[in-house]
Design a protein around this motif. Structure first.
Motif, PDB file in Angstrom:
ATOM      1  N   PRO A  81     108.514  44.556  74.604  1.00 43.12           N
ATOM      2  CA  PRO A  81     107.768  44.748  73.357  1.00 43.12           C
ATOM      3  C   PRO A  81     108.672  44.484  72.160  1.00 43.12           C
ATOM      4  O   PRO A  81     109.844  44.852  72.161  1.00 43.12           O
ATOM      5  CB  PRO A  81     107.351  46.215  73.425  1.00 43.12           C
ATOM      6  N   LEU A 119     104.178  48.390  66.643  1.00 41.84           N
ATOM      7  CA  LEU A 119     103.008  48.627  67.476  1.00 41.84           C
ATOM      8  C   LEU A 119     101.804  48.788  66.563  1.00 41.84           C
ATOM      9  O   LEU A 119     101.787  49.651  65.681  1.00 41.84           O
ATOM     10  CB  LEU A 119     103.187  49.871  68.339  1.00 41.84           C
ATOM     11  N   THR A 149      97.664  49.260  66.537  1.00 39.76           N
ATOM     12  CA  THR A 149      96.491  49.584  67.348  1.00 39.76           C
ATOM     13  C   THR A 149      95.230  49.465  66.498  1.00 39.76           C
ATOM     14  O   THR A 149      95.280  49.465  65.266  1.00 39.76           O
ATOM     15  CB  THR A 149      96.584  51.018  67.909  1.00 39.76           C
ATOM     16  N   TYR A 198     103.166  42.544  66.288  1.00 41.08           N
ATOM     17  CA  TYR A 198     103.536  43.153  67.567  1.00 41.08           C
ATOM     18  C   TYR A 198     103.394  42.092  68.637  1.00 41.08           C
ATOM     19  O   TYR A 198     102.347  41.454  68.759  1.00 41.08           O
ATOM     20  CB  TYR A 198     102.653  44.355  67.896  1.00 41.08           C
ATOM     21  N   LEU A 243     104.069  41.402  72.790  1.00 34.56           N
ATOM     22  CA  LEU A 243     104.382  41.970  74.097  1.00 34.56           C
ATOM     23  C   LEU A 243     104.491  40.823  75.086  1.00 34.56           C
ATOM     24  O   LEU A 243     103.504  40.164  75.403  1.00 34.56           O
ATOM     25  CB  LEU A 243     103.302  42.958  74.539  1.00 34.56           C
ATOM     26  N   VAL A 277     102.177  50.870  76.752  1.00 34.92           N
ATOM     27  CA  VAL A 277     103.400  51.236  76.050  1.00 34.92           C
ATOM     28  C   VAL A 277     104.241  52.049  77.012  1.00 34.92           C
ATOM     29  O   VAL A 277     103.822  53.087  77.501  1.00 34.92           O
ATOM     30  CB  VAL A 277     103.094  52.064  74.786  1.00 34.92           C
TER      31      VAL A 277
END
Length: 149
Positions: free
Chosen positions: A31, A35, A37, A75, A77, A114
């Motif tokens: 990551p 972050l 969301t 972010y 990933l 996560v």
């Protein structure tokens, strides 16, 4: 000739066994960035101040160097055995520092895994070697601070 064949066969076998592996290599999810969301983005409302946005989203990963009215939250990933997932939120503020526009890129509907990896790592001086939790400090009595019985 037979000796040369044995040497070549042995060399190939050692090369395959030592360096080449048919078993997969362990990979980890990587990551990077802030972050972001769906819940965080849904809390953003036009008219919020920069401080309010910072409280909800945290500090931005990128601030435009020539235009301080734009903040980017990125972010990324890199999934170990899958593709790369990227989310980006660009916030635009007016001259008074109020939120004007929220632009989203990426799939915000799915939850991101996560990792809360608390596995083994380097121990600190006061850490318990079994649990990895810092132990309360204990004083060792010395001749100077020891009391007589």
């Amino acid at each position: 000739m037979q000796k040369l064949t044995r040497i070549i066969t042995l060399s190939v076998a050692l090369t395959v066994v030592s360096g080449c592996s048919y078993v997969g290599v362990y990979k980890r999810d990587i990551p990077q960035g802030n972050l972001v969301t769906e819940e965080m983005v849904s809390q953003l409302q036009p008219g919020m101040t920069r401080e309010q946005v910072t409280y909800v989203m945290g500090r931005p990963l990128l601030e435009a160097p020539f235009d301080t009215r734009e903040w980017d939250y990125v972010y990324r990933l890199d999934k170990a055995y899958a593709g790369v997932e990227q989310r980006r939120v660009t916030l635009t503020f007016d001259n008074m520092g109020r939120l004007v526009n929220v632009e989203q890129q990426g799939d915000f509907s799915s939850d991101l895994p996560v990792s809360t990896d608390t596995g083994a790592g380097p121990a600190t001086e006061t850490a318990d070697p079994i649990t990895g939790i810092n132990a309360p400090s204990q004083r060792v009595p010395t001749s100077e601070n020891a009391t007589a019985p």
